[in-house]
Design an enzyme around this catalytic site. Sequence first.
Site, short mmCIF file in Angstrom:
data_model
loop_
_atom_site.label_atom_id
_atom_site.label_comp_id
_atom_site.label_asym_id
_atom_site.label_seq_id
_atom_site.Cartn_x
_atom_site.Cartn_y
_atom_site.Cartn_z
N ARG A 278 42.81 39.46 35.09
CA ARG A 278 41.97 38.78 34.61
C ARG A 278 42.26 37.05 35.19
NH1 ARG A 278 39.45 42.17 32.95
NH2 ARG A 278 38.93 43.00 31.59
N HIS B 104 36.00 40.99 41.36
CA HIS B 104 35.88 41.87 39.94
C HIS B 104 35.33 43.17 40.77
CE1 HIS B 104 37.01 41.40 35.39
NE2 HIS B 104 37.74 42.47 36.33
N GLU C 175 33.54 33.39 36.40
CA GLU C 175 32.82 35.00 36.70
C GLU C 175 31.58 34.79 36.12
OE1 GLU C 175 35.24 38.89 36.34
OE2 GLU C 175 37.38 37.64 37.03
C1 GLV Z 1 38.37 45.49 34.30
O1 GLV Z 1 38.10 45.00 34.74
C2 GLV Z 1 38.46 46.52 33.26
O2 GLV Z 1 39.27 45.56 32.11
O3 GLV Z 1 38.53 47.73 33.13
#
Ligand code: GLV
Length: 326
Positions: free
Chosen positions: A238, A286, A267
């Site tokens: 994160r 991501h 994001e």
């Molecule tokens: C992606 O970032 C998740 O937490 O699955």
Amino acid sequence: MPLPKAYVCLPIQEVGLKILRGAVDFKIWEKEGAPPRDELLKNLKDVEGLLSGLPVRVDEELLNAAPKLKVVSNYAVGYDNIDVAAATRRGICVTNTPEVLTQATADLTFALILASARRIVEASAFLRSGDWKVWGPELLVGVDVSGASIGVVGFGQIGQAVARRAKGFDMNVFYFDTARKPEAEASLGAKHLPLEELLRESDFVTLHCLLNDQTRNLIGEKELRSMKKTAILINAARGPLVDQAALFRACSEKWIGGAGLDVFVKEPVPLDEPLLTLPNVTTVPHIGSAGRVSRNGMATRSAENLVAALQGKRPRDLVNGEVWKG
Ligand code: GLV
Ligand code: GLV
């Protein structure tokens, strides 16, 4: 009996929709991204189940708009987009999708390690721009991955899957976690170190912890300054685990060698984010879990968790077990 009503905030894969059909009466946001906030809120009045995802903030305001809600099933392993305490106070189940995305996320982490260390993105741009005139001993020299040391911060399933890959590269594996993991230490030959020591000793530092009040800004100026000058920071967990302004200074002023990032504080990352100007920072949008098998697994698991809770069964991946009285 009428089927319980649900709202699905993301166009999840067909394998998940198949599970929902016939079990819940659902509306789905079919377009890209998540529904606009007002559109979302006005759809929640009669809804007992919400299938949410990272772009959807599940907070007091949303919960107030959904007085009948029994379950929030997140299409993700992380759930920092959800105010879990607020859901728990209302007796609402929160679920996530662990396991199914572990390998894909560890793979992407390794892709960032290799790409950052061996300057793959920069090298590709160099070639295509016509700058490649001759092979040379110093051309695009990077960091050796094999035999280097790696510090895994957060030694859960994903962290351990990264450690397993690191072993295949003959890396020396350190880890930091608030809980010791003796079995993983034995099977992976990983050594537990205090965070300060891990940062000092590692050629690669890779983050795999949940984002919460304890881990926000875990890596800031002090931590970055304590790392090796050649070290590379990897973040596929994160964005807010890292102080992004400090990371920019660390990478531009060469306190560290560089970074590989799948995640950002905001994001989608704004295009004027200074980190995007640096050649020693590798960035992807991501996509940690974005493997076909994994995404199908997330669709399946999130649908199964939603249906289970709405049918009064304890969902497999209940995050807030304290709400379950059944
Ligand atoms: C992606 O970032 C998740 O937490 O699955
Ligand atoms: C490099 O291409 C080598 O042959 O060493």
